[in-house]
Design a protein around this motif. Structure first.
Motif, short mmCIF file in Angstrom:
data_model
loop_
_atom_site.label_atom_id
_atom_site.label_comp_id
_atom_site.label_asym_id
_atom_site.label_seq_id
_atom_site.Cartn_x
_atom_site.Cartn_y
_atom_site.Cartn_z
N LEU A 224 0.81 -1.22 0.00
CA LEU A 224 0.00 0.00 0.00
C LEU A 224 0.84 1.27 0.00
N THR A 225 2.13 1.13 -0.27
CA THR A 225 2.99 2.32 -0.34
C THR A 225 2.95 2.90 -1.76
N GLY A 226 3.78 3.88 -2.00
CA GLY A 226 3.82 4.52 -3.30
C GLY A 226 4.63 3.78 -4.34
N GLU A 227 4.96 2.51 -4.10
CA GLU A 227 5.73 1.72 -5.08
C GLU A 227 4.97 1.68 -6.41
N HIS A 228 5.69 1.91 -7.51
CA HIS A 228 5.03 2.15 -8.79
C HIS A 228 4.37 0.92 -9.38
N ASN A 229 4.95 -0.25 -9.20
CA ASN A 229 4.43 -1.45 -9.85
C ASN A 229 3.46 -2.23 -8.97
N VAL A 230 3.88 -2.61 -7.78
CA VAL A 230 3.05 -3.46 -6.92
C VAL A 230 2.30 -2.68 -5.86
N GLY A 231 2.57 -1.38 -5.74
CA GLY A 231 1.91 -0.56 -4.74
C GLY A 231 0.87 0.37 -5.35
N LEU A 232 0.70 1.53 -4.71
CA LEU A 232 -0.32 2.49 -5.14
C LEU A 232 0.27 3.66 -5.92
N GLY A 233 1.48 3.48 -6.45
CA GLY A 233 2.15 4.57 -7.13
C GLY A 233 1.40 5.12 -8.32
N ARG A 234 0.66 4.27 -9.04
CA ARG A 234 -0.08 4.72 -10.22
C ARG A 234 -1.52 5.08 -9.90
N TRP A 235 -1.89 4.95 -8.63
CA TRP A 235 -3.26 5.26 -8.22
C TRP A 235 -3.34 6.72 -7.76
N SER A 236 -4.45 7.37 -8.04
CA SER A 236 -4.72 8.70 -7.49
C SER A 236 -5.46 8.53 -6.16
N ASP A 273 -13.98 10.36 5.87
CA ASP A 273 -13.01 9.43 6.44
C ASP A 273 -12.29 8.64 5.35
N VAL A 274 -13.02 8.23 4.33
CA VAL A 274 -12.39 7.51 3.22
C VAL A 274 -11.38 8.41 2.51
N ALA A 275 -11.73 9.66 2.32
CA ALA A 275 -10.81 10.60 1.68
C ALA A 275 -9.57 10.80 2.54
N ALA A 276 -9.74 10.84 3.86
CA ALA A 276 -8.60 11.00 4.76
C ALA A 276 -7.68 9.79 4.70
N MET A 277 -8.25 8.60 4.66
CA MET A 277 -7.45 7.39 4.54
C MET A 277 -6.68 7.38 3.22
N SER A 278 -7.35 7.80 2.16
CA SER A 278 -6.71 7.86 0.85
C SER A 278 -5.56 8.86 0.85
N ARG A 279 -5.78 10.00 1.50
CA ARG A 279 -4.74 11.02 1.59
C ARG A 279 -3.50 10.46 2.30
N TYR A 280 -3.73 9.78 3.40
CA TYR A 280 -2.61 9.24 4.16
C TYR A 280 -1.86 8.17 3.35
N LEU A 281 -2.59 7.24 2.76
CA LEU A 281 -1.94 6.17 2.01
C LEU A 281 -1.12 6.72 0.84
N LYS A 282 -1.66 7.71 0.16
CA LYS A 282 -0.94 8.27 -0.98
C LYS A 282 0.27 9.10 -0.56
N SER A 283 0.39 9.39 0.71
CA SER A 283 1.55 10.13 1.19
C SER A 283 2.74 9.23 1.48
N LEU A 284 2.51 7.91 1.53
CA LEU A 284 3.57 6.99 1.90
C LEU A 284 4.57 6.83 0.76
N PRO A 285 5.85 6.96 1.03
CA PRO A 285 6.85 6.83 -0.03
C PRO A 285 6.94 5.39 -0.54
N SER A 286 7.52 5.22 -1.68
CA SER A 286 7.71 3.90 -2.26
C SER A 286 8.59 3.03 -1.37
N ALA A 287 8.15 1.81 -1.14
CA ALA A 287 8.93 0.85 -0.35
C ALA A 287 8.51 -0.55 -0.78
N GLY A 288 9.41 -1.50 -0.61
CA GLY A 288 9.12 -2.87 -1.03
C GLY A 288 9.17 -3.01 -2.53
#
Length: 420
Positions: A224-236, A273-288
């Motif tokens: 669920l990090t910002g990793e481009h391939n297996v994470g949420l990097g390509r998700w808005s 609340d869903v928007a807040a969760m989305s905001r937080y998740l999209k702030s996580l840097p790429s990892a894994g």
């Protein structure tokens, strides 16, 4: 004036109990919402069982454990729990009688829940849940591994008892999202890898392993990090919010335990609340992730599928069983039918989820009371281990996915423990 004052006093006296009752109802309602945010019903309700009465089996490396009855029944549930007893169980994993709970109960996450929310949750479970007389079931873990006193030392090593504190420099939405993700949402319980003592390797964004994905009960909970391939990097942020509300978006669809989370928890949460969760998740840097090149679509697999007859064993299975839903080009018909090209779950190094969902299908997503039109069917009785391995390997290598192949032995291991 005296008559008027008496009339006012009588009205006030009559109104006070009504106001107190309304306040209690509001507190219980808020607790119900928080219980949904925590998805308590998913673990504490067995298939075809009564809500919150427990009995759901959970697989561990040592054997199955069974969730407990958390209805307010006095004999078999938590009806005799004081609010302090309730808080201790939630935050420290210690039952009223003093025995330690297994950390399958996500109390390291619930430790972050603040007192106001704990109070509301207690009000709900004591006043808003129907009591069910159903004895708890002992675990299948054999002696001496079933002894619980060592968990006291586990807590000393891995339990942080502090409630969540807002991070300075972050806005209200970010902090609300962090509180929900780390606390009641307990996302790390599935999506963070665990160490040799079954502890989550990180409990918040300060740890590099946090939400980088984890294997649990023969499913791989995605990165669920910002990793481009297996994470949420390509998700808005909108993509993340859509997924939490409906279980599907242009990138992927929910399966395994996540389908239950969507059905019982996140779809019922407020948009804020869903928007807040989305905001937080999209702030996580790429990892894994594998650290490979960014995904790029490649049409070669489509040409292989269109060859008549296909000279690839996986392509033959794909064209027979998969192509009509996921498309000859692997791009699916999102959000109703998931794409396989570029899907983070397909790109993931661990193939457990793809094998499991091919064998066992998915739980129906039920959004607003309406089941999804095209759930993934089960193929365990239709395809052999080799055929599953062939088609999963074809999907993982096709359309630019570039993930490793799968062997029949890997399929057989998951079939043995998941197919009933």
């Amino acid at each position: 004036m005296n008559t008027t004052w008496k009339a006012w006093a009588l009205c006030a006296a009559l109104a006070l109990p009504l106001y107190a009752h309304a306040a209690d109802d509001a507190l219980v309602k808020r607790g119900e919402y928080l219980a949904k945010a925590g998805d308590c019903i998913a673990c504490h309700t067995a298939p075809h069982g009564k809500p919150f009465a427990g009995g759901l089996p959970m697989t561990t490396p040592m054997g199955a454990i069974y969730s407990t009855n958390i209805t307010p029944d006095a004999q078999t549930g938590i009806g005799e729990y004081s609010e302090d007893d309730f808080k201790r169980a939630m935050r420290e994993g210690v039952a009223k009688d003093g025995h330690n709970l297994y950390p399958a109960m996500p109390y390291p996450s619930y430790a972050k829940v603040n007192d106001d929310d704990m109070h509301a949750l207690y009000a709900y479970f004591m006043n808003g849940v129907t009591p069910v007389k159903q004895a708890n079931r002992e675990s299948d873990i054999k002696w001496p591994l079933n002894m619980r006193w060592p968990l006291k030392f586990w807590n000393m090593a891995f339990l942080d008892k502090g409630v969540y504190r807002d991070k300075p420099g972050k806005d209200v939405a970010w902090n609300r999202g962090a509180y929900l993700i780390q606390g009641l949402g307990h996302c790390g319980s599935c999506h963070t890898p665990r160490g040799v003592a079954f502890q989550e390797k990180a409990l918040d964004e300060s740890g590099s392993a946090f939400l980088t994905g984890g294997l649990l009960d023969n499913w791989f909970a995605s990165n669920l990090t910002g990793e481009h391939n297996v994470g949420l990097g390509r998700w808005s942020e909108a993509d993340v919010a859509q997924f939490l509300k409906t279980g599907a978006n242009q990138h992927a669809s929910a399966f395994g335990a996540m389908a239950s989370v969507i059905n019982n928890s996140t779809q019922a949460m407020t948009d804020a609340d869903v928007a807040a969760m989305s905001r937080y998740l999209k702030s996580l840097p790429s990892a894994g992730g594998s650290g490979g090149a960014a995904y790029a679509y490649d049409a070669k697999a489509t040409k292989v599928s269109l060859t008549r007859p296909a000279n690839d064993a996986g392509a033959r299975v794909y064209t027979a069983y998969c192509m009509h839903c996921h498309g000859v080009d692997g791009r699916g018909f999102a959000p109703m039918l998931a794409p396989l090209a570029g899907n983070p779950n397909v790109l993931e190094k661990d193939p457990s989820s793809l094998i499991n969902v091919t064998l066992n299908g998915t739980e129906d997503l039920v959004i607003g009371g309406i089941p999804a039109a095209y759930p993934m069917p089960k193929y365990a009785s239709v395809l052999s281990d080799q055929q599953v391995a062939d088609v999963v390997s074809f999907i993982r290598s096709g359309w630019g996915n570039g993930a490793p192949a799968v062997g029949a032995g890997e399929v057989g291991k998951i079939r043995k423990v998941t197919v009933k």
